[in-house]
Structures are given as C-alpha cells and as structure tokens.
Design a protein around this motif. Structure first.
Motif, PDB file in Angstrom:
ATOM      1  N   ILE A  96      60.065  12.366   7.962  1.00 34.20           N
ATOM      2  CA  ILE A  96      59.466  13.180   6.889  1.00 34.20           C
ATOM      3  C   ILE A  96      57.958  13.302   7.100  1.00 34.20           C
ATOM      4  O   ILE A  96      57.369  14.359   6.888  1.00 34.20           O
ATOM      5  CB  ILE A  96      59.815  12.591   5.508  1.00 34.20           C
ATOM      6  CG1 ILE A  96      61.313  12.789   5.252  1.00 34.20           C
ATOM      7  CG2 ILE A  96      58.985  13.234   4.413  1.00 34.20           C
ATOM      8  CD1 ILE A  96      61.838  12.076   4.039  1.00 34.20           C
ATOM      9  N   LYS A  97      57.335  12.217   7.562  1.00 33.08           N
ATOM     10  CA  LYS A  97      55.896  12.240   7.852  1.00 33.08           C
ATOM     11  C   LYS A  97      55.571  13.282   8.928  1.00 33.08           C
ATOM     12  O   LYS A  97      54.517  13.910   8.906  1.00 33.08           O
ATOM     13  CB  LYS A  97      55.438  10.852   8.299  1.00 33.08           C
ATOM     14  CG  LYS A  97      53.978  10.756   8.655  1.00 33.08           C
ATOM     15  CD  LYS A  97      53.641   9.355   9.151  1.00 33.08           C
ATOM     16  CE  LYS A  97      52.346   9.368   9.920  1.00 33.08           C
ATOM     17  NZ  LYS A  97      52.177   8.167  10.730  1.00 33.08           N
ATOM     18  N   MET A  98      56.505  13.483   9.872  1.00 35.16           N
ATOM     19  CA  MET A  98      56.277  14.488  10.921  1.00 35.16           C
ATOM     20  C   MET A  98      56.128  15.881  10.324  1.00 35.16           C
ATOM     21  O   MET A  98      55.369  16.705  10.844  1.00 35.16           O
ATOM     22  CB  MET A  98      57.409  14.472  11.951  1.00 35.16           C
ATOM     23  CG  MET A  98      57.395  13.265  12.870  1.00 35.16           C
ATOM     24  SD  MET A  98      55.824  12.983  13.740  1.00 35.16           S
ATOM     25  CE  MET A  98      55.692  14.462  14.736  1.00 35.16           C
ATOM     26  N   ALA A 138      52.490  20.380   9.199  1.00 41.29           N
ATOM     27  CA  ALA A 138      51.781  21.191   8.208  1.00 41.29           C
ATOM     28  C   ALA A 138      50.273  21.128   8.418  1.00 41.29           C
ATOM     29  O   ALA A 138      49.575  22.140   8.337  1.00 41.29           O
ATOM     30  CB  ALA A 138      52.139  20.737   6.792  1.00 41.29           C
ATOM     31  N   ALA A 139      49.753  19.923   8.693  1.00 39.63           N
ATOM     32  CA  ALA A 139      48.311  19.734   8.864  1.00 39.63           C
ATOM     33  C   ALA A 139      47.841  20.059  10.279  1.00 39.63           C
ATOM     34  O   ALA A 139      46.646  20.140  10.526  1.00 39.63           O
ATOM     35  CB  ALA A 139      47.933  18.289   8.524  1.00 39.63           C
ATOM     36  N   GLU A 140      48.784  20.223  11.201  1.00 35.32           N
ATOM     37  CA  GLU A 140      48.481  20.432  12.621  1.00 35.32           C
ATOM     38  C   GLU A 140      47.529  19.334  13.119  1.00 35.32           C
ATOM     39  O   GLU A 140      46.533  19.578  13.786  1.00 35.32           O
ATOM     40  CB  GLU A 140      47.903  21.830  12.863  1.00 35.32           C
ATOM     41  CG  GLU A 140      48.054  22.303  14.284  1.00 35.32           C
ATOM     42  CD  GLU A 140      47.663  23.767  14.485  1.00 35.32           C
ATOM     43  OE1 GLU A 140      47.748  24.217  15.636  1.00 35.32           O
ATOM     44  OE2 GLU A 140      47.262  24.448  13.529  1.00 35.32           O
ATOM     45  N   ASP A 141      47.908  18.092  12.801  1.00 32.28           N
ATOM     46  CA  ASP A 141      47.108  16.905  13.124  1.00 32.28           C
ATOM     47  C   ASP A 141      47.493  16.385  14.514  1.00 32.28           C
ATOM     48  O   ASP A 141      48.460  15.636  14.676  1.00 32.28           O
ATOM     49  CB  ASP A 141      47.345  15.839  12.057  1.00 32.28           C
ATOM     50  CG  ASP A 141      46.486  14.610  12.235  1.00 32.28           C
ATOM     51  OD1 ASP A 141      45.959  14.371  13.347  1.00 32.28           O
ATOM     52  OD2 ASP A 141      46.348  13.852  11.254  1.00 32.28           O
ATOM     53  N   THR A 191      68.206  20.237   9.937  1.00 33.39           N
ATOM     54  CA  THR A 191      67.511  19.901  11.171  1.00 33.39           C
ATOM     55  C   THR A 191      67.614  18.405  11.424  1.00 33.39           C
ATOM     56  O   THR A 191      68.251  17.692  10.645  1.00 33.39           O
ATOM     57  CB  THR A 191      66.038  20.371  11.109  1.00 33.39           C
ATOM     58  OG1 THR A 191      65.452  20.207  12.398  1.00 33.39           O
ATOM     59  CG2 THR A 191      65.242  19.621  10.070  1.00 33.39           C
ATOM     60  N   ALA A 192      67.001  17.946  12.486  1.00 35.69           N
ATOM     61  CA  ALA A 192      67.065  16.517  12.800  1.00 35.69           C
ATOM     62  C   ALA A 192      65.854  16.079  13.604  1.00 35.69           C
ATOM     63  O   ALA A 192      65.320  16.837  14.408  1.00 35.69           O
ATOM     64  CB  ALA A 192      68.336  16.207  13.585  1.00 35.69           C
ATOM     65  N   CYS A 193      65.435  14.850  13.358  1.00 43.78           N
ATOM     66  CA  CYS A 193      64.442  14.171  14.189  1.00 43.78           C
ATOM     67  C   CYS A 193      65.209  13.274  15.152  1.00 43.78           C
ATOM     68  O   CYS A 193      66.253  12.741  14.804  1.00 43.78           O
ATOM     69  CB  CYS A 193      63.561  13.241  13.362  1.00 43.78           C
ATOM     70  SG  CYS A 193      62.334  14.023  12.335  1.00 43.78           S
ATOM     71  N   TYR A 252      59.910   5.400  18.946  1.00 40.31           N
ATOM     72  CA  TYR A 252      58.955   6.488  19.157  1.00 40.31           C
ATOM     73  C   TYR A 252      59.617   7.827  18.864  1.00 40.31           C
ATOM     74  O   TYR A 252      60.793   8.041  19.162  1.00 40.31           O
ATOM     75  CB  TYR A 252      58.441   6.489  20.597  1.00 40.31           C
ATOM     76  CG  TYR A 252      57.637   5.259  20.933  1.00 40.31           C
ATOM     77  CD1 TYR A 252      56.292   5.181  20.602  1.00 40.31           C
ATOM     78  CD2 TYR A 252      58.236   4.175  21.562  1.00 40.31           C
ATOM     79  CE1 TYR A 252      55.564   4.041  20.900  1.00 40.31           C
ATOM     80  CE2 TYR A 252      57.510   3.034  21.860  1.00 40.31           C
ATOM     81  CZ  TYR A 252      56.174   2.973  21.524  1.00 40.31           C
ATOM     82  OH  TYR A 252      55.450   1.850  21.810  1.00 40.31           O
ATOM     83  N   PHE A 253      58.806   8.729  18.333  1.00 38.75           N
ATOM     84  CA  PHE A 253      59.247  10.088  18.051  1.00 38.75           C
ATOM     85  C   PHE A 253      59.581  10.798  19.350  1.00 38.75           C
ATOM     86  O   PHE A 253      58.861  10.675  20.337  1.00 38.75           O
ATOM     87  CB  PHE A 253      58.110  10.824  17.329  1.00 38.75           C
ATOM     88  CG  PHE A 253      58.396  12.281  17.044  1.00 38.75           C
ATOM     89  CD1 PHE A 253      59.284  12.639  16.065  1.00 38.75           C
ATOM     90  CD2 PHE A 253      57.757  13.277  17.771  1.00 38.75           C
ATOM     91  CE1 PHE A 253      59.536  13.975  15.789  1.00 38.75           C
ATOM     92  CE2 PHE A 253      57.994  14.599  17.509  1.00 38.75           C
ATOM     93  CZ  PHE A 253      58.879  14.955  16.513  1.00 38.75           C
ATOM     94  N   ARG A 254      60.668  11.561  19.333  1.00 38.60           N
ATOM     95  CA  ARG A 254      61.041  12.368  20.493  1.00 38.60           C
ATOM     96  C   ARG A 254      61.022  13.850  20.152  1.00 38.60           C
ATOM     97  O   ARG A 254      60.484  14.661  20.872  1.00 38.60           O
ATOM     98  CB  ARG A 254      62.416  11.936  20.996  1.00 38.60           C
ATOM     99  CG  ARG A 254      63.033  12.830  22.077  1.00 38.60           C
ATOM    100  CD  ARG A 254      62.157  12.839  23.324  1.00 38.60           C
ATOM    101  NE  ARG A 254      62.745  13.658  24.355  1.00 38.60           N
ATOM    102  CZ  ARG A 254      62.447  14.939  24.567  1.00 38.60           C
ATOM    103  NH1 ARG A 254      61.594  15.550  23.791  1.00 38.60           N
ATOM    104  NH2 ARG A 254      63.010  15.604  25.547  1.00 38.60           N
ATOM    105  N   SER A 255      61.617  14.217  18.991  1.00 34.80           N
ATOM    106  CA  SER A 255      61.662  15.640  18.646  1.00 34.80           C
ATOM    107  C   SER A 255      62.021  15.847  17.187  1.00 34.80           C
ATOM    108  O   SER A 255      62.597  14.966  16.557  1.00 34.80           O
ATOM    109  CB  SER A 255      62.695  16.377  19.527  1.00 34.80           C
ATOM    110  OG  SER A 255      63.989  15.872  19.263  1.00 34.80           O
TER     111      SER A 255
END
Length: 152
Positions: free
Chosen positions: A41-43, A48-51, A134-136, A146-149
């Motif tokens: 969810i943080k992703m 949104a912030a393009e951080d 969708t899915a992370c 670690y985040f992948r997608s």
C-alpha cells in the motif's frame, strides 16, 4: 409449498451470507496487519508522490546497478503517470484480498539470490468509477523482503 421449509431455506441463505461476509471481513482484516501488505500500500503513495529515493529503497541493493538510475526513474515516472490518471491523488478504497506464495523466477534466483516470493493481491477503486485488481510481488533475499513489482 410448505412454509416451515421456506423459512428454513431463507434462514440458511441469510446465515450463509452473514458467515461469508464475516469471514471475508476477518480475512481482509488479517491481511491488513501483514507487513508486506502495508509496504505494498505504501508503494501506491510512492507512485503518487513520484518519490525516487523511497522507490529505490524498496528494491534489493543490486537493483540500481543492474537497471541504472535512468531506467528506474523512467519506470517510476510511467507508474506515477498511470496512477495519477487512474486515481488522481488517492484511491477511495484499497482492499487487500490475499497474501500468497509466488514463483521465484530463475533470473531472480541467479542475479539476486531470491529464496522465496509472495504476492499481495489488491483491489483499488476510486469515486470516478475506476477500479482494478492488481498485485505487488516481494522477494525474500537472505533475511529481508524486497519489492519486486506492482502492476497498475
């Protein structure tokens, strides 16, 4: 028709619906406490912030070296554009539907040393009528995830 049987059938249908709704709510609540679900969810906030710094921090260390800053900045800009187009600043509803084991790709094993993977299934909706499932995907490398997608 026999009225007691009709009443029993109606009661059974209502009870089944209530139990199903209650199980769904408790399942979603259990997923809400999952740390990977929270990171997923943080992703959305990062998109949104393009951080860029927060985006890169979610990936395994070699990621930046493998893909390069230019490629990762372009990926983030593309996801930011799609996210803003679909949901403006923020979706109205985000529901975590499931946290499940996922397949680790051979290249993820070879290049990153990934040991296991998990997918977090989301349902995202906005008041403008846009919604999507969708899915992370997260990879466990060593002791860390670690985040992948995140498909949008």
């Amino acid at each position: 028709m026999n009225k007691p049987w009709m009443a029993l059938a109606l009661f059974g249908t209502l009870a089944g619906t209530l139990i199903s709704t209650n199980l769904q709510a408790s399942t979603e609540q259990a997923f809400n406490n999952d740390p990977l679900a929270q990171r997923c969810i943080k992703m959305l906030d990062i998109y949104a912030a393009e951080d860029f710094d927060a985006y890169v921090a979610e990936f395994p260390e070699p990621w930046l070296g493998i893909f390069g800053e230019k490629t990762l900045r372009k990926q983030l800009a593309d996801r930011h554009g799609k996210y803003v187009k679909e949901y403006q600043a923020k979706p109205d509803a985000i529901k975590i539907k499931a946290v499940t084991p996922a397949k680790v790709a051979k290249i993820e094993q070879e290049k990153l040393g990934a040991l296991e993977a998990k997918e977090i299934d989301l349902y995202i909706a906005s008041d403008k009528g846009n919604s999507s499932a969708t899915a992370c995907k997260y990879l466990r490398i060593g002791d860390n995830w670690y985040f992948r997608s995140l498909r949008l």
